[in-house]
Design a protein around this motif. Sequence first.
Motif, PDB file in Angstrom:
ATOM      1  N   LYS A 594     -12.781  38.235   9.838  1.00 49.06           N
ATOM      2  CA  LYS A 594     -12.711  40.016   9.391  1.00 49.06           C
ATOM      3  C   LYS A 594     -13.973  40.237   8.737  1.00 49.06           C
ATOM      4  CE  LYS A 594      -9.025  42.608   7.623  1.00 49.06           C
ATOM      5  NZ  LYS A 594      -7.562  42.628   7.099  1.00 49.06           N
ATOM      6  N   TYR A 595     -14.679  41.261   9.129  1.00 49.65           N
ATOM      7  CA  TYR A 595     -15.850  41.672   8.604  1.00 49.65           C
ATOM      8  C   TYR A 595     -15.993  42.847   8.014  1.00 49.65           C
ATOM      9  CZ  TYR A 595     -17.662  37.235  10.553  1.00 49.65           C
ATOM     10  OH  TYR A 595     -17.914  36.080  11.036  1.00 49.65           O
ATOM     11  N   ALA A 596     -16.498  43.080   6.781  1.00 49.29           N
ATOM     12  CA  ALA A 596     -16.895  44.525   6.222  1.00 49.29           C
ATOM     13  C   ALA A 596     -18.251  44.897   6.460  1.00 49.29           C
ATOM     14  CB  ALA A 596     -16.554  44.707   4.787  1.00 49.29           C
ATOM     15  N   GLY A 597     -18.611  46.087   6.874  1.00 52.71           N
ATOM     16  CA  GLY A 597     -19.982  46.481   7.170  1.00 52.71           C
ATOM     17  C   GLY A 597     -20.422  47.727   6.421  1.00 52.71           C
ATOM     18  N   LEU A 598     -21.672  47.524   6.171  1.00 56.12           N
ATOM     19  CA  LEU A 598     -22.567  48.470   5.679  1.00 56.12           C
ATOM     20  C   LEU A 598     -23.884  49.025   6.394  1.00 56.12           C
ATOM     21  CD1 LEU A 598     -22.475  47.211   1.688  1.00 56.12           C
ATOM     22  CD2 LEU A 598     -20.891  48.945   2.948  1.00 56.12           C
ATOM     23  N   LYS A 834     -14.513  52.573   6.004  1.00 58.48           N
ATOM     24  CA  LYS A 834     -15.446  51.501   5.375  1.00 58.48           C
ATOM     25  C   LYS A 834     -14.691  49.963   5.273  1.00 58.48           C
ATOM     26  CE  LYS A 834     -17.879  52.566   1.935  1.00 58.48           C
ATOM     27  NZ  LYS A 834     -18.695  52.807   0.433  1.00 58.48           N
ATOM     28  N   ASN A 835     -13.454  50.140   4.920  1.00 56.95           N
ATOM     29  CA  ASN A 835     -12.565  48.862   4.622  1.00 56.95           C
ATOM     30  C   ASN A 835     -12.052  48.107   5.650  1.00 56.95           C
ATOM     31  OD1 ASN A 835     -13.245  48.936   1.874  1.00 56.95           O
ATOM     32  ND2 ASN A 835     -11.435  50.454   1.504  1.00 56.95           N
ATOM     33  N   VAL A 836     -12.394  48.633   7.048  1.00 54.15           N
ATOM     34  CA  VAL A 836     -12.040  48.065   8.231  1.00 54.15           C
ATOM     35  C   VAL A 836     -13.127  47.983   9.140  1.00 54.15           C
ATOM     36  CG1 VAL A 836      -9.492  48.691   8.139  1.00 54.15           C
ATOM     37  CG2 VAL A 836     -11.275  50.402   9.234  1.00 54.15           C
ATOM     38  N   MET A 837     -13.061  47.286  10.170  1.00 53.59           N
ATOM     39  CA  MET A 837     -13.984  47.118  11.410  1.00 53.59           C
ATOM     40  C   MET A 837     -14.197  48.172  12.179  1.00 53.59           C
ATOM     41  SD  MET A 837     -13.432  43.049  11.817  1.00 53.59           S
ATOM     42  CE  MET A 837     -14.686  42.694  13.065  1.00 53.59           C
ATOM     43  N   PHE A 838     -14.675  49.416  11.441  1.00 55.43           N
ATOM     44  CA  PHE A 838     -14.669  50.761  12.425  1.00 55.43           C
ATOM     45  C   PHE A 838     -15.653  50.673  13.615  1.00 55.43           C
ATOM     46  CE2 PHE A 838     -18.036  50.577   9.188  1.00 55.43           C
ATOM     47  CZ  PHE A 838     -19.076  51.419   9.917  1.00 55.43           C
ATOM     48  N   TYR A 839     -16.682  49.797  13.483  1.00 56.25           N
ATOM     49  CA  TYR A 839     -17.550  49.594  14.376  1.00 56.25           C
ATOM     50  C   TYR A 839     -17.297  48.888  15.615  1.00 56.25           C
ATOM     51  CZ  TYR A 839     -17.530  45.478  11.627  1.00 56.25           C
ATOM     52  OH  TYR A 839     -17.131  44.389  10.880  1.00 56.25           O
ATOM     53  N   CYS A 840     -15.745  48.282  15.626  1.00 57.96           N
ATOM     54  CA  CYS A 840     -15.480  47.645  16.811  1.00 57.96           C
ATOM     55  C   CYS A 840     -15.149  48.474  18.200  1.00 57.96           C
ATOM     56  CB  CYS A 840     -14.482  46.679  16.712  1.00 57.96           C
ATOM     57  SG  CYS A 840     -14.971  45.146  15.991  1.00 57.96           S
TER      58      CYS A 840
END
Length: 840
Positions: A594-598, A834-840
Amino acid sequence: MVKANHFLAKISKEDLSQYSVEVTPEVTSIKMNKAIMTQLVKLYRDTDLGMMLPVYDGRRSLYTAGVLPFITKEFTVTLVDGDELIGITREREFKVTIKFVAHASMLQLRELLSGKQVGAPQEVLKIIDIVLRELAAQRYMSVGRFFYSPNIKQPQTLGDGLQSWRGFYQSIRPTQMGLSLNIDMSTTAFIEPLPVIEFVTQILGKDVCSRPLSDADRIKVKKALRGVKVEVTHRGNMRRKYRISGLTSQPTRELIFPVDEEKNMKSVVEYFQEMYGFTIQHSHLPCLQVGNQRKVNYLPMEACKIVEGQRYSKKLNEKQITSLLKFSCQRPREREMDILQTIQQNTYNQDPYAKEFGITIDEKLASVEARVLPAPWLKYHDSGKEKACLPQVGQWNMMNKKVINGSSVNYWACINFSRSVQESTAHDFCHQLVQMCEVSGMEFNCEPVIPIYSARPDQVKKALKYVYNVAANKLGGKELELLIAILPDNNGSLYGDLKRVCETDLGLISQCCLTKHVFKISRQYLANVSLKINVKMGGRNTVLLDALSWRIPLVSDIPTIIFGADVTHPDNGEDCSPSIAAVVASQDWPEVTKYAGLVCAQPRRQELIHDLYKTWQDPQRGTVTGGMIRELLLSFKKATGQKPLRIIFYRDGVSDGQFYQVLLYELDAIRKACASLEPSYQPLVTFIVIQKRHHTRLFASNHNDKTSTDKSGNILPGTVVDTKICHPTEFDFYLCSHAGIQGTSRPAHYHVLWDENNFTADEIQSLTNNLCYTYARCTRSVSVVPPAYYAHLAAYRARFYMKPDVHENGSTRSTCTMNGPCVHPLPALKEKVKNVMFYC
C-alpha cells in the motif's frame, strides 16, 4: 543461456590523438563542416596527413589513430557550391587550422574492462563511438544514436502526412566481457515527402483545391507545417530548399509585395507568371512564408514539395500511434534476425575507419548466463476458495479468490459522458461491476445514490458538481465516496478535466471506463476494474505470503519503507510546461503493498526532484521544514506506529550521465529529511536507479524450446542477467519480470548506486522480482518494480491538474519570465484522495 544484442568489440592498444579544428569563415552547420573535412582529407591524406584517415565530430574535434606529422597546420579547402537562385555554380574557399590537443590514453579503458575501480574514460569511448558511426552516418539518416532509411524496410503510411521508417540504434559501452557494441532495431515517424497541397489535404481530411481554408483550417495547417523543409518544383532541376516559418492570413490572389527599393508593388500571381512562366492554379489557398522576419518570401503551396528525411518530433495521435506500433512490433525471433542482418549489412570489419583505428566487431550475439527467479506465493483472503496462489508464467486470475483487504463502497454514483452508450447498457455495466466487486471480497452497495446521470462531454465540471450536490443533499451530510465515469473512446481532454475536478475540487475518488470496454464487458476487464476500485478506496488486493510470515530478507527484520520516485517531462512543443515529480512510499510494513503518493511541479526538464526536502521562512513560525520524504516518513509512522529503520529507494527515469548527480542530491535530501525528524535518526539507505529506455534485449538460445519461452516467444518472467553484458565494476542487473504480450520484452535495468543495507545480488534481485507480483491494477507481474510504476502513474496523473492556455499555434502557455518559465504549484489534493492510491 540466453542471447543478448551485444557484439564484442576488440580494439587496438595504441593511444589515440585529439586535434582541434578551426574553420574560417566560421561554419555552424555540422553537415557543411563535414563536407569541408571530407574534401580536406581527399586532397591532403596522401601528403600532409601522412596517409592517416581521421574522424571528425563536425564541430571542433578531429581524432586520429597515432599522430599526424605536424603540431599545427593550416589548410586551404575549396568547395563548389551550386547557387540555384542565379543558376550558376560558385567556389567557396575555407581556411582550416588543425592543431594537436592531447593524447587519448587507452590505459584507463583497459583497466576499467579488467575490473579495476576507475572512472569511465569518456573521451576514448566517444572517439570509438564516432569511428563506428562515421560510415553509417554517410549511408543513413542520423538522429542522435539512431540511423534510419526508407531502404531498410518499405515505409508504411501512418496517416495525416506521416510515414514510419525502420532503422537501428547503435552504442558502444564497457561491459564485463569487454567493449560491447549494442545494436537494436527502431522505428519512428517521418514526414511523408508529398506535394504540399497533398499533405494539407491529408491533414484536413478534405479536398482543398476547390474552396478556401477556414480560419480553423489555416491554424491547423500552420501548426503542422511550421519548421518543415520544402523544395520548390516550379524551376525544373533547380530544387532550392526552404524552411517554412508561417502561413499567410490572406489567399495567394490577394498578396502583393515590393519588387524594388522604390516600393513598386507586384502580386505574387503576376510575379510567378512573369518570372518563371508558372501559372498559379489554386490562388484561393494561402502562401507558405519562408525565410526570416526581416525578409519574408512567399511560396505558393502548389509550387512546393516536402523534402524527404524529416523526422516528425511532435506528438502523434492515437491512430498514428496504433499504426506505428503495428509496424514496429516484432516477435523475438524476427527482431533477432533483423539485428543480425543489420550487423552484416553495416560491414563493420570492412569499414575503412574501423580498420584505421584497429576496431573489429564480432558478428555473433553475445551468449550470456541467466537465471529464472521463481514466482512468489500470493496470499488472498481466507474466506475465498483459494487462500493462496502461485502465479504461472507471470500471470494468474481472481477465480475463487477474494482480495485480502476488501474496502467498502456505500455511496456511489455514475455519470455517462458517452452518447453511444444507452442508459440500459450503462445500467447493465454498473450492475455487473458491483457484482464483480462483491465476488472479489468488497462490500459494495448495489444501488447508486442517484440514478445514472447522462451528460454532454463538454460539460464535465457542471455535471460533476450537479451530481455531487444532488447526492450530498440526498445523503443528508454524508459524502459521496466513489464516482464511476463512462467516457467516449475519443475523450480528448475529458479525462483530464474529470480527474482535476474530482481530485482537487471535490475530493472524490473516480474510476473512468471507456466506451469500448463498456460495450465488451469481459470478466477479466471487470476483475481489473474491481481491483483498481478496491485499492483506490483504501483496500489491498494481495500480499506476498513471505511478507506475512516475516521471511523477506532485509525487509521483514526491521521496519522498512520502500519509496518509488519519478519525474515526467512535458512533450515537445510544450515550451513552458513544468516537469512533474512524484514520490510514493509504502505504508503497510511488513506487507509493503500500500503506497501513499505526493506530486509537485518543478522547472521543466529538471531531473533532480526539488521538493524531496525543503525549508522556508514563515513570519509566525520562523524556519519551517517540509518536503515529500519527510511527509511520507511521518505518514508511515502514523500508519504503522513505527518509524522506518531501513529505506529502499527505487528511482526511475535517470540517464547514465546523471546517475551520480541525482544520487548525491537526492541521497542528501533523504538524509536531511530524516535528521529533521530527529537529529540522530539516520536509517540505512539503499538507492536503486531503474532504466527502461535502454536497448538491451534478451533472446532465448533456442526459439523452438517451448520450456525456455513464454507464449509470445519471449524469455520467461523472472529471467535475470548480472554478468557479461553488465558494467565491469558497478552493481547492476537486467531483470525481465513480466511475461511478453506482443513484440519483444524489454528487461528493466537496475543499478544499485548506494547500498548501506549490504544486499547480496540474490536478495535485491529476488525482492525486486517478488514486488513485481504485487502491482494493484492487474493479475500479472509487471515489467518495472511497482513503487516506481506508481510514481510514474502519479506524475502522469498530476499533469492533468494543470490548466494550460493554448496559443493560436497550439502550443501550451504558462507565465514565463526572463529567467525561464514560472512554475505554478499544482492544486492541492483533497485529504480523502491523498490518503489512498488515487493514481491507480
